[in-house]
Design an enzyme around this catalytic site. Structure first.
Site, mmCIF file in Angstrom:
data_model
loop_
_atom_site.group_PDB
_atom_site.id
_atom_site.type_symbol
_atom_site.label_atom_id
_atom_site.label_comp_id
_atom_site.label_asym_id
_atom_site.label_seq_id
_atom_site.Cartn_x
_atom_site.Cartn_y
_atom_site.Cartn_z
ATOM 1 N N HIS A 75 -7.149 9.297 -1.168
ATOM 2 C CA HIS A 75 -7.836 9.270 0.128
ATOM 3 C C HIS A 75 -7.064 9.898 1.289
ATOM 4 C CE1 HIS A 75 -5.658 5.270 0.358
ATOM 5 N NE2 HIS A 75 -5.347 5.797 1.537
ATOM 6 N N ASP B 257 -8.177 1.464 2.373
ATOM 7 C CA ASP B 257 -7.838 2.484 3.355
ATOM 8 C C ASP B 257 -8.711 3.727 3.262
ATOM 9 O OD1 ASP B 257 -6.268 3.357 5.512
ATOM 10 O OD2 ASP B 257 -4.919 4.469 4.197
ATOM 11 N N HIS C 271 0.848 -1.188 0.000
ATOM 12 C CA HIS C 271 0.000 0.000 0.000
ATOM 13 C C HIS C 271 0.884 1.239 0.000
ATOM 14 C CE1 HIS C 271 -3.712 2.218 0.679
ATOM 15 N NE2 HIS C 271 -3.032 2.974 1.529
#
Length: 1109
Positions: free
Chosen positions: A595, A379, A267
Site C-alpha cells: 500500500h 493503513d 506495522h
C-alpha cells in the site's frame, strides 16, 4: 461522645492550610525528569555505573560497500578494524548508533533490535545474559543500518527525499548498571503524570494522580537512595498496595469484563521511505525484540500480518524464524491478515486481491499449520466494496482497519460495525477509536478508546493496537510497564477504563460477535470504505500503475494458456504446467501491490526495485506464454521471425478472453514481414505498418482468431480536414471533430445525437497540484479551480482508412511534450448488436513538470446524479453533485478499466488500459493521466510515458451496455503469431472452445488455472479452476459448458483457497457437451473446480485431453 478512632481536631489553627494552585503543581511535574534539572532530578540516578573504556568495551567495525546488505555469514568473513564512541557509520549494554541496528549472537541468531536517537521509539538497551555476567565476558555482533526509523530524509521532514550522504554517529557503547528501582519510579511517575494530563474536568482520580506525583517529587532526594523506595510506596495510593508484586497477575484482578483489549503490533511498511531490502532487516530487528519481550512479560501478545515478511525471515534469518514458529505454537505470536502483503485495496484487480489471500493463507497454513481468521489492512488508502466477499471466501469473517480516521472532510460514523460489500457479504469490522495502529499504550490511548468510540450504544469495547510502527520496532518495555500500571489504577478506580492483556485479536472479535448477538446489534456500512484523503495515489507513479495492470493481465493469460497446454497434449507430451514459475511471478506482482508501492507514495529507490520486478515478470511471463503457445500451436512463429519470409502460412491470434471479438491489429511490414501485405486490409502511408482485421466472432469463448477482409457489417472509416485547424474522424457509427485544437463534437451518427455539451469542448487539461502536505499522496479539491485547457497542434493524418483512420496531434506545456494519436476503426467495440465504435487515444509524453496534474476531459450532454466506475469484480456508483459533504469528498476517485456517465437511453464511457484515477463532477467526465509530486520521490514520473485510453459512446444506459465487455477486451490484446500451413492443420486450431458461458449475459469468466494441489508431473486426475463473477449487480443464471475434449468426473464450488464447498451436478447433452448450472446474485464471485478424468466405454478421440486414469 467523640469516636476514639478519629484524629484529634485542634481548637486553634495558625497554619496556612493545604489549598493548592493546581496548574502550577501540574506544571511542576514536567521538571522531575530530564531538562534543565537533569543533574539533580530522577534522571540523575537512573544508572549506578557506566563504563565505556576499551578495557571493558572493545569495539571493532567493518563497513559494507555501497548499498549492499551482506548476510551475517558474509560479514563475519571480513576484516574488522578497531572503533570507538563518536565514530561515524553510513549488566546492560547501551548502544546508540543514532540509527537502526540489530544485535546478533556469535552464532548468527538475531537477538533484538536497536533504535538509536532520542525519539519516542528509542530502544538502545541490551540486557547481558546472566551466564555471560558470571563468565565476565560477552561477545556479540551489531549490524547497524544507516537509516532512521523513517529512512534518511534530507531535511528532517519525514516525507522528504532521502539524503544518500548522511552519516550517523555512535553516541554510546557503554556497559551500564541501571538502578532498577529508579526506573520503576520513572514508570510510576510517567503513568501518574499521564492520568493528570488526560482525564478531563476536575475528577477525583485526576487530582489524586497529580497530588501523588507531587508528593513523590517532595520525597525524592538524589543524595538518598532510600528515598526512591519511599517515593514508589507513595505511588501505591493510586496503583494499589503491592500491585507490582502481582506482575502479569494484575490483569486477573478488577473488572471481569475489560473495555480495552491490548494487542502488540509492529506495522512494518514493506517498502516506503526505504527499499525492500531494508524492510527485511526491519522485520528481523522488530520481531526478535518482541520475542525477547515475551520472555520478560508473559502477558505480552504480538500480532503480525504479511506472509511476504515471514517468507523473507524464513529465507534470510532461519534461526529467528524457528523462534517465531515456537511462539506461534505457544499462542504468544499471532498471525493476522491472511494476505501476501498489506496491499493497496483500491487498484489491484479482483483476481489479484483473490491471490493476495490465496498466497497469504496457503503460506501461513503451510508453515504454521493454521490460517488467519482476521483480515488486517490498517493503513490502506481506502477499501473496495468487493473486499467483504473476498474476505469471507478466504475463510475469514473479521476485519480490522483504521485509515479512515484520517478523513479530511467527514468523520466516519462507526467504530464497530458490519461492513456489507457490493454483493451483500458482510464482515464484522472494527476501526479502533484510538485512531492509530501505533498507539503508545498511554493513558490517553486507553481513555480515547472509549471517549472516541462512535457507537457505544451497540458496543463499548475497543482494540488497542500498540507499538512503534510504519518503520517497525513494535512495543517497548515501557509500554508494557505502563499498561500494568493503568490496569492497576482501573482496579482501584472506575474513572479509567480497564485494559486487558494476554488475548488474541480473534478473541476480541469473538467477544464482539457474542455480545452483538451475531452482529445484529451493530450498525451496517454498505459499499466501499472511501478514504477522504490520499486521492492522488490513484495516479502517482504512472509506470507502476501500468506495470501492475499489464502484469495482472499477463499472468491471467499465462495461466490460461499453460492450463490448456498441460491438458491438450497433441504435440508436446512433456509439457508440464509451470506452477512454481507462475507462483514466483505472482509473488512479485503481489509484493508490488503493497500500500505504499502501488499507490506511488514511496521513495525513488523503491521504484527501481519495483520496475525490476515488473521487468522480470514480463520477461518470464512472455517466455511462459511462448512455451505454452509452442505446445498448442507447433511451428507458430513470432511476427518478427525472419523465417516467415519463406514459410507459407497465415496470421492468427489467440483470444484469451471469453468474449467473441473482432480486432484491428497493427503488424510490421518491413523485412521478412513484408510478405504479410497480402493478409492486411490497409497499409500505412509509408508502407511500414499494415492493419489486419482479426475475427474470432464465431461462437463464444476463447478461441483462435484469423485475419479476414472487411465484413458486410464493417463500418469503413474516413478522416478529412477543412483546414489545418479542423479535422473529422468518422464511420457510420460515430464521429469526432477537432476544431482549433479542442474536441468540439462527438456525434452518434446512427442517432444523429451530439454528445458534447453545447458551447463546451473536450481534450487535455492541466491543473495546479499543490496539496496541503502529503505530496505524492494527495490532490486537494482546490486543484479543480485551476484548470488550464490544452490545445492540440500540428495535427496530421496518419491513417486514412478504410480499416483504421488516425490523427496525430501534439501539444506542449512548460518543458513537456505530448503526442497523441487518435484513431477510429471500422469495427464496433464489441460484437453486441448496436455496439458503437470507440475512439482510441495513444499518448506518448515526455513529462518534465513539477506539481502539475494532466487529465483528459469530456463535458457531456448527459445528466445523471451518479457516474459508474469499475471496481474489482463489479462496479460502484458515485455522486456527480455536491449535495452533501460526503458527495463533495469524492472529487477524485478510483476506477479500473472504465468510468461511465449514463442517463436513460444513452451513455459515454472512458476506457483505461493503465490508469486508475477518474472524476465526474456534474457532466464533466475525466480520466487522470499524470501527476508530478516531488516528495518522497523528487523525480516522480519525470521522463517518457506511453499509455492509452478510449472514448466509448453507447446506446442505452450503462446497465444495458457492453461497457464491461469492451473494457475487458480493450485490456486484453490478442496473442498474434504467424502460423505455418503445418500449424494451421494442428488439432487445437479446430478444437471447440474449452469453456463457454451461455445464458444471462451479465456473468464474466475471468480466470482459468490449474488447481493448487494438482500433481503436475503425473497429471493424474487434473483439476481446472475457473473464476466467474456477475458484473452488473443483478441475479443471473448461466451454464458453464465444457468442451467434449475434456471429461469432467466431478465439479465443485470452492472458496478462494480451493476448499470444496458444494458439489455441482454435471449434465451431458446429446452432443457430448458437459455443463454445470450456476446461479449468481449481484456481484457474486464463484470459483468452480472441475476434476477431469478419462472417458469410459468409448474410444478416445484424437483431440481429447491426455489424462492418466
Amino acid at each position: 461522645m467523640a469516636s476514639s478512632h478519629l484524629p484529634h481536631y485542634d481548637d486553634q489553627n495558625y497554619g496556612t492550610g493545604a489549598k493548592w494552585i493546581k496548574h502550577l503543581t501540574k506544571n511542576r511535574l514536567d521538571t522531575f525528569t530530564g531538562g534543565h534539572f537533569a543533574d539533580v532530578n530522577l534522571s540523575s540516578v537512573l544508572f549506578t555505573h557506566r563504563l565505556s573504556d576499551d578495557q571493558h568495551v572493545r569495539l571493532e567495525v567493518w563497513s559494507a560497500p555501497g548499498l549492499t546488505k551482506p548476510s551475517f555469514e558474509e560479514a563475519m568473513k571480513q576484516k574488522f578494524k578497531p572503533a570507538k564512541k563518536g565514530d561515524s557509520f553510513g549488566p546492560s549494554f547501551e548502544f546508540d548508533p543514532g540509527c537502526e541496528a540489530m544485535i546478533f549472537g556469535t552464532d548468527g541468531t538475531p537477538l533484538q533490535g536497536i533504535t538509536g536517537g532520542y525519539g519516542g521509539d528509542r530502544r538502545v538497551e541490551y540486557i547481558i545474559p546472566r551466564e555471560a555476567v558470571k563468565a565476565g565476558k560477552h561477545s556479540f555482533i551489531i549490524e547497524s543500518s544507516c537509516n532512521g526509523m523513517f529512512g534518511v530524509p534530507w531535511n528532517g521532514d519525514t516525507i522528504a527525499p532521502p539524503d544518500m550522504n548522511r552519516y550517523f554517529n555512535l553516541d554510546s557503547a557503554d556497559l551500564v548498571v541501571p538502578n532498577q528501582e529508579a526506573w520503576g519510579l520513572l514508570a510510576d511517575f510517567t503513568t501518574l503524570k499521564e492520568i493528570g494530563n488526560t482525564l478531563p474536568g476536575n475528577g477525583s482520580l485526576q487530582n489524586k494522580a497529580i497530588t501523588v506525583a507531587n508528593a513523590i517529587m517532595n520525597e525524592f532526594d538524589e543524595t538518598d537512595k532510600t528515598s526512591i523506595a519511599r517515593a514508589r510506596k507513595i505511588a501505591e495510593q493510586v496503583f494499589g498496595k503491592g500491585w507490582e508484586q502481582k506482575a502479569e497477575g494484575i490483569y486477573e484482578e478488577g473488572a471481569k469484563r475489560a473495555q480495552i483489549w491490548g494487542i502488540g503490533y509492529c506495522h512494518i511498511d514493506t517498502a516506503w521511505l526505504w527499499p525492500y531490502s531494508v524492510t527485511q532487516q526491519k522485520v528481523a530487528r522488530s520481531w526478535s525484540t518482541q520475542i525477547d519481550l515475551m520472555e520478560r512479560y508473559p502477558e505480552h501478545r504480538f500480532t503480525c500480518s504479511q506472509a511476504q515478511q515471514f517468507k523473507w525471515l524464513e529465507q534470510l534469518y532461519p534461526k529467528l524464524f524457528d523462534r517465531v514458529r515456537e511462539k506461534v505454537k505457544t499462542g504468544q505470536f499471532h498471525l493476522v491478515g491472511g494476505s501476501w502483503v498489506e496491499n493497496d485495496a483500491n487498484m489491484p484487480s479482483g483476481e489479484a486481491l483473490a491471490r493476495q489471500f490465496l498466497y497469504g493463507q496457503r503460506y501461513f497454513e503451510s508453515r504454521f499449520g493454521k490460517r488467519c481468521e482476521t483480515a488486517w489492512l490498517p493503513d490502506s488508502f481506502g477499501l473496495t466494496g468487493a473486499l467483504p466477499q473476498l474476505i469471507r471466501l478466504a475463510d475469514m469473517k473479521y476485519f480490522f482497519t483504521q485509515k479512515l480516521s484520517w478523513n479530511n472532510i467527514n468523520v466516519f460514523p462507526h467504530s464497530t460495525f458490519n461492513w456489507v460489500g457490493i454483493d451483500g457479504s458482510q464482515v464484522l469490522s472494527h476501526m479502533t477509536p484510538v485512531d492509530t495502529y501505533t498507539a503508545q499504550a498511554s493513558v490517553g490511548d486507553i481513555h480515547k478508546g472509549i471517549t472516541n468510540h462512535k457507537n457505544l450504544e451497540s458496543s463499548d469495547t475497543a482494540l488497542l493496537v500498540f507499538g512503534n510502527g510504519d518503520g517497525g520496532g513494535g512495543p517497548l518495555a515501557k509500554m508494557l510497564e505502563n499498561l500494568r500500571r493503568i490496569r492497576a489504577t482501573s482496579n482501584e478506580s472506575r474513572e479509567l477504563p480497564s485494559v486487558d492483556m494476554g488475548h488474541s485479536v480473534e478473541e476480541f472479535f469473538d467477544s464482539l460477535l457474542s455480545e452483538s448477538e451475531g452482529g445484529h446489534k451493530l450498525p451496517n456500512w454498505n459499499g466501499e470504505l472511501y478514504l477522504e484523503f490520499h486521492r492522488g495515489t490513484y495516479t502517482s507513479h504512472g509506470s507502476i500503475k501500468k506495470g501492475n495492470r499489464k502484469s495482472e493481465i499477463l499472468l491471467r493469460d499465462v495461466e490460461h494458456l499453460a492450463t490448456l497446454a498441460s491438458l491438450y497434449k497433441h504435440h508436446n507430451f512433456n509439457y508440464v504446467y509451470p506452477k512454481s514459475k507462475i507462483d514466483d511471478c505472482w509473488e512479485k506482482v503481489l509484493l508490488n501491490q503493497f500500500h505504499d508501492v502501488l499507490p506511488g507514495s514511496a521513495i525513488g529507490m523503491v521504484y527501481k526495485d519495483a520496475e525490476q520486478l515488473y521487468s522480470e515478470v514480463s520477461k518470464d511471463g512472455e517466455k511462459l506464454i511462448e512455451e505454452a503457445l509452442s505446445a498448442l500451436f507447433p511451428a507458430a512463429l513470432d511476427i518478427t521471425d525472419p523465417s516467415i519470409k519463406s514459410t507459407p502460412g497465415h496470421i492468427i491470434g489467440y483470444n484469451t478472453t471469453f468474449f467473441p471479438r473482432r480486432d484491428v491489429v497493427a503488424l510490421p511490414l518491413t523485412g521478412a514481414a513484408s510478405r504479410l501485405k497480402s493478409q492486411v486490409v490497409q497499409t500505412s502511408k509509408d508502407g511500414s505498418v499494415g492493419y489486419a482485421l482479426m475475427d474470432a466472432a464465431g461462437g463464444e469463448g476463447a478461441r483462435v482468431s484469423k485475419s479476414r477482409g472487411l465484413f458486410a457489417d464493417s463500418m469503413p472509416v474516413s478522416v478529412f480536414s477543412n483546414g489545418s485547424d479542423h479535422f473529422v474522424l468518422r464511420n457510420s457509427s460515430v464521429q469526432l471533430t477537432i476544431y482549433k485544437g479542442r474536441i468540439t463534437s462527438v456525434l452518434d451518427v446512427q442517432l444523429d445525437r451530439e454528445l458534447i455539451a453545447k458551447g463546451q469542448t473536450g481534450g487535455l487539461v492541466i491543473f495546479e497540484d499543490r496539496p496541503n502536505y502529503w505530496d505524492a499522496w494527495d490532490v486537494e479539491i482546490h486543484h479543480l479551480e485551476t484548470a488550464h485547457p490544452l490545445e492540440f497542434s500540428n495535427l496530421e493524418i496518419t491513417a486514412e482508412g478504410p480499416l483504421r483512420a488516425s490523427l496525430k496531434a501534439e501539444t506542449t506545456y512548460g518543458k513537456s511534450k505530448i503526442s497523441v494519436t487518435i484513431s477510429l476503426d471500422a469495427i464496433a467495440a464489441t460484437l453486441k448488436h448496436g455496439s458503437r465504435s470507440l475512439f482510441n487515444f495513444d499518448a506518448t509524453v515526455d513529462w518534465q513538470e513539477k506539481h502539475k496534474f494532466l487529465k483528459f476531459e469530456l463535458p457531456l450532454d448527459i445528466h445523471s446524479g451518479v457516474a459508474t466506475y469499475e471496481t474489482p469484480f463489479g462496479h460502484v456508483q458515485r455522486s456527480t453533485h455536491k449535495n452533501t459533504t460526503w458527495d463533495m469528498a469524492k472529487f477524485e476517485v478510483c476506477g479500473h478499466k472504465f468510468a461511465d456517465l449514463s442517463e436513460f437511453g444513452y451513455g459515454v464511457a472512458i476506457l483505461s488500459e493503465s490508469k486508475y484515477g477518474f472524476s465526474c463532477r456534474g457532466n464533466v467526465l475525466r480520466i487522470s493521466l499524470l501527476r508530478a509530486a516531488t516528495a518522497p520521490d523528487a523525480d516522480q514520473d519525470m521522463g517518457k510515458h506511453e499509455f492509452s485510453w478510449a472514448v466509448m459512446p453507447h446506446q442505452g444506459h450503462f446497465l444495458e451496455s457492453d461497457v464491461p465487455a469492451a473494457a475487458f477486451l480493450y485490456n486484453s490484446p490478442l496473442h498474434v503469431r504467424f502460423a505455418s500451413d503445418e500449424s494451421l492443420a494442428a488439432p487445437f486450431m479446430s478444437a471447440s472452445p474449452p469453456f463457454t458461458i451461455s445464458g444471462d449475459h451479465n456473468v464474466i469468466l475471468e480466470t482459468i488455472k490449474r488447481g493448487e494441489d494438482d500433481d503436475f508431473k503425473k497429471n493424474t486426475n487434473p483439476t481446472v479452476v475457473l473464476r466467474l463473477y456477475e458484473a452488473f449487480g443483478g441475479h443471473a443464471r448461466v451454464k458453464l459448458r465444457v468442451s467434449p475434449d475434456f471429461h469432467v468426473v466431478k465439479a465443485t464450488i470452492t472458496n478462494l483457497l480451493e476448499d470444496e464447498l458444494e458439489v455441482l451436478g454435471v449434465k451431458t447433452d446429446n452432443d457430448d457437451l458437459q455443463s454445470v448450472k450456476l446461479d449468481f446474485r449481484g456481484f457474486e464471485v464463484k470459483t468452480v473446480k472441475l476434476t477431469l478424468g478419462s472417458k469410459t466405454r468409448e474410444p478416445k478421440r484424437e483431440s481429447w485431453v491426455t489424462v492418466d486414469a
